[in-house]
Design a protein around this motif. Structure first.
Motif, PDB file in Angstrom:
ATOM      1  N   CYS A 126       0.834  -1.196   0.000  1.00 43.60           N
ATOM      2  CA  CYS A 126       0.000   0.000   0.000  1.00 43.60           C
ATOM      3  C   CYS A 126       0.869   1.247   0.000  1.00 43.60           C
ATOM      4  CB  CYS A 126      -0.899  -0.014   1.234  1.00 43.60           C
ATOM      5  SG  CYS A 126      -1.922   1.447   1.335  1.00 43.60           S
TER       6      CYS A 126
ATOM      7  N   LYS B 265      -0.677   4.328   0.532  1.00 51.29           N
ATOM      8  CA  LYS B 265      -1.557   5.390   1.011  1.00 51.29           C
ATOM      9  C   LYS B 265      -1.065   6.046   2.321  1.00 51.29           C
ATOM     10  CE  LYS B 265      -5.297   5.040  -1.819  1.00 51.29           C
ATOM     11  NZ  LYS B 265      -4.694   4.241  -2.876  1.00 51.29           N
ATOM     12  N   PHE B 266      -0.385   5.308   3.140  1.00 55.53           N
ATOM     13  CA  PHE B 266       0.168   5.840   4.391  1.00 55.53           C
ATOM     14  C   PHE B 266      -0.860   6.534   5.278  1.00 55.53           C
ATOM     15  CE2 PHE B 266       3.892   5.138   1.804  1.00 55.53           C
ATOM     16  CZ  PHE B 266       4.786   4.589   2.712  1.00 55.53           C
ATOM     17  N   CYS B 267      -1.947   5.868   5.582  1.00 59.81           N
ATOM     18  CA  CYS B 267      -2.855   6.367   6.609  1.00 59.81           C
ATOM     19  C   CYS B 267      -2.025   6.418   7.905  1.00 59.81           C
ATOM     20  CB  CYS B 267      -4.045   5.432   6.783  1.00 59.81           C
ATOM     21  SG  CYS B 267      -4.987   5.245   5.267  1.00 59.81           S
TER      22      CYS B 267
ATOM     23  N   PHE C 266      -2.491   5.860  10.935  1.00 65.48           N
ATOM     24  CA  PHE C 266      -2.662   4.842  11.992  1.00 65.48           C
ATOM     25  C   PHE C 266      -2.100   3.489  11.586  1.00 65.48           C
ATOM     26  CE2 PHE C 266      -6.525   5.203   9.431  1.00 65.48           C
ATOM     27  CZ  PHE C 266      -6.599   3.928   8.896  1.00 65.48           C
ATOM     28  N   CYS C 267      -1.748   3.318  10.318  1.00 64.17           N
ATOM     29  CA  CYS C 267      -1.628   1.963   9.756  1.00 64.17           C
ATOM     30  C   CYS C 267      -0.177   1.551   9.485  1.00 64.17           C
ATOM     31  CB  CYS C 267      -2.428   1.912   8.458  1.00 64.17           C
ATOM     32  SG  CYS C 267      -2.413   0.284   7.693  1.00 64.17           S
TER      33      CYS C 267
ATOM     34  N   VAL D 288       0.638  -1.117   7.566  1.00 63.08           N
ATOM     35  CA  VAL D 288       0.765  -1.914   6.335  1.00 63.08           C
ATOM     36  C   VAL D 288       1.821  -1.379   5.349  1.00 63.08           C
ATOM     37  CG1 VAL D 288      -0.493  -2.630   4.239  1.00 63.08           C
ATOM     38  CG2 VAL D 288      -1.496  -3.003   6.490  1.00 63.08           C
ATOM     39  N   PRO D 289       1.848  -0.066   5.072  1.00 63.85           N
ATOM     40  CA  PRO D 289       2.848   0.398   4.101  1.00 63.85           C
ATOM     41  C   PRO D 289       4.288   0.107   4.540  1.00 63.85           C
ATOM     42  CG  PRO D 289       1.183   2.072   4.456  1.00 63.85           C
ATOM     43  CD  PRO D 289       0.957   1.020   5.506  1.00 63.85           C
TER      44      PRO D 289
ATOM     45  N   GLN E   5      -4.405  -5.573  -0.197  1.00 65.43           N
ATOM     46  CA  GLN E   5      -4.526  -4.610   0.904  1.00 65.43           C
ATOM     47  C   GLN E   5      -5.291  -3.384   0.411  1.00 65.43           C
ATOM     48  OE1 GLN E   5      -1.135  -6.016   1.338  1.00 65.43           O
ATOM     49  NE2 GLN E   5      -1.806  -6.936   3.249  1.00 65.43           N
ATOM     50  N   ASN E   6      -5.102  -3.097  -0.856  1.00 65.63           N
ATOM     51  CA  ASN E   6      -5.738  -1.953  -1.499  1.00 65.63           C
ATOM     52  C   ASN E   6      -6.214  -2.417  -2.851  1.00 65.63           C
ATOM     53  OD1 ASN E   6      -6.041   0.999  -1.681  1.00 65.63           O
ATOM     54  ND2 ASN E   6      -4.465   0.818  -0.097  1.00 65.63           N
TER      55      ASN E   6
ATOM     56  N   HIS F 121     -10.286   1.009  -1.079  1.00 66.45           N
ATOM     57  CA  HIS F 121     -10.144   2.364  -0.522  1.00 66.45           C
ATOM     58  C   HIS F 121     -11.090   3.277  -1.299  1.00 66.45           C
ATOM     59  CE1 HIS F 121      -8.463   6.241   0.554  1.00 66.45           C
ATOM     60  NE2 HIS F 121      -7.752   5.638   1.504  1.00 66.45           N
TER      61      HIS F 121
ATOM     62  N   ARG G  70      -6.497  10.209   5.231  1.00 71.42           N
ATOM     63  CA  ARG G  70      -7.313   9.333   4.388  1.00 71.42           C
ATOM     64  C   ARG G  70      -7.532   9.904   2.982  1.00 71.42           C
ATOM     65  NH1 ARG G  70      -8.224   4.155   4.905  1.00 71.42           N
ATOM     66  NH2 ARG G  70     -10.312   4.351   4.048  1.00 71.42           N
TER      67      ARG G  70
END
Ligand code: SAM
Ligand code: SF4
Length: 477
Positions: free
Chosen positions: A184, A186-188, A190-191, A193-194, A228-229, A267, A306
């Motif tokens: 991913c 996107k780099f939210c 809180f997350c 995953v990236p 994931q996305n 997303h 987001r």
């Protein structure tokens, strides 16, 4: 589905493998929902070397601890679990048996060589980007090498994943997951995953189509595309034109035998026009969409990075519902993100009322090490998070029940997946992913049958037993 997952994000996996019989698979931990698929991938990767699943860790030749990095104490849990497995390794050594220990997944990715330093009994550490290298890593470990493989794979990891044999696919049932995208960008805030999964990679069209065809030939009727996305997937179509997930779904819908298509997780920013058209035009694409919004306050959405507002999300839902009026929505919510006030939380409740979800997952914000959110100053008290989560889950549960009740008395097509718990019953899935309990005489596993819903329980629907068995035309539900 329940909301309980929110409280219990760390689970450890034990993938125990034996070269004589089969691998034992306990609970496997993974990022929400794709856990089973990862276990399958590892099993498939190791099958060519003679490893198979075993139910019994005592007889394993290889134990893989698949890990999740979802909370701060994840690594500590892994080390204490490794202490227990080390004892087993020592006992086996007394009998002259070798037991290899491996750590895989997100903790392996994050801790790397530190695992070998703190737990010298470990033989191999394989990060979440490099599962396809497992067979060669295991071979080298058996020759006595200690290995850490956490570099992001530059080669095509999808290409290197061995495909399961037809008999294995058949054994796994009439539904299957197919990974089309990983990582991913996107780099939210809180997350994790990236950081743990690396940047977005899309699998090429030809590979996806070939795997979907193989699954269909082996009797799979429903395929869920995973990523994931997932709706950020893109690739080159056969004529050289750039395709997005919408175009890919149109292509997959042409495969004979594949009656149902789904995809997860999406997303809101990546819901393209072609994807919305696919919902309008493809009867194979099930009318169910997991589209996380996380929060209903623009201030919080901005702090979460987001890249959409609450209004953007609501307008998007409107367009999707126009295209496919019977679509049911599912979402993810986080309560208690740093700085969330009562007013922000009220905005989230308002958005939930406006959308009216058929299903949802909700979580208390928990700081993930290394993410920008963890470093924010205005963290919300746990007691406040607890209260907000309870209130939000009560509303979501009410909506989920109301949705199930609204289906009582209606007819729907159900894909039969397995025998029921009670004799004389079979269980299938509604187009909206609910389990449906049906009289066994009405159909067989793999059939799509039309039933009328007589009753709705808290997690399942119950079909009336009056309906004749209607085998459906290929590709249509
Ligand atoms: N890619 C998906 C998306 O953009 O919505 C979701 C992937 S994430 C692994 C699954 C869900 O876990 C998220 O949607 C979010 O609600 C939840 N989650 C992720 N990080 C979290 C955190 N730090 N605290 C609480 N929940 C979290
Ligand atoms: Fe995490 Fe956001 Fe990427 Fe989803 S889109 S995986 S929540 S960073």
């Amino acid at each position: 589905m329940s909301f309980a997952k929110a409280q219990d994000l760390i689970r450890l996996a034990r993938l125990a493998a034996t070269r004589r019989t089969g691998i034992g698979l306990d609970e496997i931990c993974e990022e929400f929902g794709v856990s089973h698929r990862t276990a399958q991938r590892m099993t498939d990767a190791l099958a060519s070397d003679g490893y198979g699943l075993t139910e019994n860790m005592e007889e394993a030749d290889l134990v893989l601890l698949n890990t999740c990095h979802i909370r701060e104490k994840a690594a500590e849990k892994v080390y204490s679990e490794l202490g227990r497995i080390r004892k087993l390794k020592e006992e086996r050594a007394v009998d002259g048996h070798e037991l290899l220990i491996g750590v895989t997944g997100c903790v392996a990715q994050a801790e790397g060589r530190e695992i070998l330093r703190r737990a010298p009994a470990v033989d191999l550490v394989v990060g979440s980007q490099t599962y396809h290298r497992l067979p060669s890593v295991v071979q080298r470990a058996r020759a006595g090498e200690k290995i850490v493989e956490t570099d992001y794979a530059v080669e095509d990891k999808f290409e290197h994943l061995p495909q399961p044999a037809r008999s294995v696919v058949r054994h796994r049932g009439v539904t299957a997951f197919l990974t089309v995208q990983e990582g991913c960008d996107k780099f939210c805030t809180f997350c994790v995953v990236p950081y743990t999964r690396g940047s977005e990679i899309s699998r090429p069209v030809s590979q996806i189509v070939a795997e979907a065809e193989r699954l269909a030939e082996a009797g799979v009727r429903e395929v869920t595309l995973l990523g994931q996305n997932v709706n950020a997937w893109h690739g080159e179509g056969p004529s050289g034109k750039e395709w997005g997930l919408g175009e890919l779904l149109f292509r997959l819908a042409e495969i004979p035998g594949l009656a149902r298509l789904r995809y997860t997780t999406s997303h809101p920013r990546d819901m393209s026009d072609a994807l919305i058209r696919a919902h309008r035009d493809l009867p194979q694409l099930m009318p169910y969409l997991h589209l996380p919004v996380q929060a209903g306050s623009d201030r919080i959405l901005k702090a979460m990075n987001r890249k959409h507002t609450a209004e953007d999300y609501l307008r998007l839902i409107e367009r999707i519902r126009e295209a496919r009026p019977d679509i049911a929505l599912s979402g993810d919510f986080i309560v208690g993100f740093p700085g969330e006030t009562d007013e922000d939380f009220d905005d989230t409740m308002r958005l939930i009322r406006e959308v009216n979800y058929a299903q949802a997952f909700s979580f208390k914000y928990s700081p993930r090490p290394g993410t920008p959110g963890a470093g924010m100053s205005n963290h919300v008290a746990e007691t406040v998070k607890d209260e907000r989560l309870q209130e939000l889950q009560a509303l979501l549960t009410e909506q989920q029940r109301a949705f199930a009740r609204s289906l009582v008395g209606t007819e729907m097509d159900v894909l039969v997946e397995k025998p029921g718990r009670e004799a004389g019953q079979i269980v299938g899935r509604s187009p909206w992913l609910q389990p449906v309990v049906i009289d066994a005489e009405l159909g067989d596993i793999g059939d799509i049958i039309r039933v009328r819903i007589g009753n709705a329980g808290s997690n399942s629907l119950f079909a009336e037993s009056m309906n004749p068995h209607i085998p459906m035309r290929e590709g249509l539900v």
